[in-house]
Scaffold this motif. Sequence first.
Motif, mmCIF file in Angstrom:
data_model
loop_
_atom_site.group_PDB
_atom_site.id
_atom_site.type_symbol
_atom_site.label_atom_id
_atom_site.label_comp_id
_atom_site.label_asym_id
_atom_site.label_seq_id
_atom_site.Cartn_x
_atom_site.Cartn_y
_atom_site.Cartn_z
ATOM 1 N N GLU A 145 0.835 -1.196 0.000
ATOM 2 C CA GLU A 145 0.000 0.000 0.000
ATOM 3 C C GLU A 145 0.878 1.256 0.000
ATOM 4 O OE1 GLU A 145 -3.242 2.206 -0.308
ATOM 5 O OE2 GLU A 145 -3.451 0.043 -0.037
ATOM 6 N N THR B 296 5.312 -4.334 9.177
ATOM 7 C CA THR B 296 4.661 -3.025 9.101
ATOM 8 C C THR B 296 3.983 -2.769 7.767
ATOM 9 O OG1 THR B 296 6.739 -2.025 8.368
ATOM 10 C CG2 THR B 296 6.296 -2.036 10.743
ATOM 11 N N GLU C 99 1.327 -2.934 4.682
ATOM 12 C CA GLU C 99 -0.069 -3.177 4.338
ATOM 13 C C GLU C 99 -0.150 -3.436 2.834
ATOM 14 O OE1 GLU C 99 -2.673 -0.122 5.618
ATOM 15 O OE2 GLU C 99 -1.985 -0.146 7.695
ATOM 16 N N SER D 121 -1.877 -3.413 -0.973
ATOM 17 C CA SER D 121 -2.723 -2.604 -1.825
ATOM 18 C C SER D 121 -3.760 -3.498 -2.469
ATOM 19 C CB SER D 121 -1.887 -1.916 -2.909
ATOM 20 O OG SER D 121 -2.725 -1.242 -3.832
#
Length: 300
Positions: free
Chosen positions: A30, A293, A295, A297
């Motif tokens: 992300e 850590t 994330e 997409s």
Amino acid sequence: MLSQEQDSTPYYPEQGDTVREDAVFSLLPEGLDVHEARVLFVHAHPDDESTSTGATMGFLADSGAQVDLVTMTRGELGEVIPSELKYLEVGQQQCTDGGQALGEYRSGELREAIQSLGVHEHLFLGEGVSAGKDTPSVFYDSGMVWGANGRPEANPQASSGCLTKTSLDVQVQALMRVIKHYRPHVVVTYDAGGGYGHPDHVRTHEVSLEAVKNLEDTPDAPCLLWGLEGDYSSEDNRIQAVIEGSLVRKREAMAAHRTQVIITAEDSYQFSNLVTQKISARETYRLVWSASTVELSSSS
């Protein structure tokens, strides 16, 4: 004689056959701009990059990402399809070099294929930035045999210098040097089953996973490691990523591997065993590892 439960026809999973409702449609973390993204593909033999992930590689390159490729072996033990090139195949009377000439020929096919896929840089494990004092300059193709159940088994005549018989740790260290050099955000290889189960594919997964885990919590660590999905399982709850790429790019790249691949129609092909398979523009992956850590997409 085979039992009725056994089918000796070589088996290959269908790519992109099932998409989970919660699938994501990107391999990138992300917030990463695709024009800044670096994605490293790790494959076992020339042609694997095209037949397995060609649509994804072409899609990423078209989108602006830097796509790099490591190939573990030169495919010295591959069967040869064109009759005029059969002399290159190990086991043929004219072949006396253990497949070295075939490996060189397939390297040329690979150079042509990666132009169709938009690959930025390519190297074979053991050369270039992956080289080390105790690292062989060449890891040889392990080969395989088809079992009575239509699944790959280890080649009983594999050489001592082949990928599956040389040191896993040496291979891991060599791939770590590649990752440190290219600093990919994402690494893509096979899942634990090696796609359809070739022993070199399985070893390539093991090397990739160990290399990434060894770099965890260092500045050189990638964000994500994806494995090419083999047989779909509804019990596999890992994140699935789905990429709809370019059928044209993939087919062009596959056609470059003329010793290994027969393009039989716009959307189908065969290997030397003449089992017809679909050329799929949809390729699916499972998340093998991620930095704590990061994330994902969901965008395409």
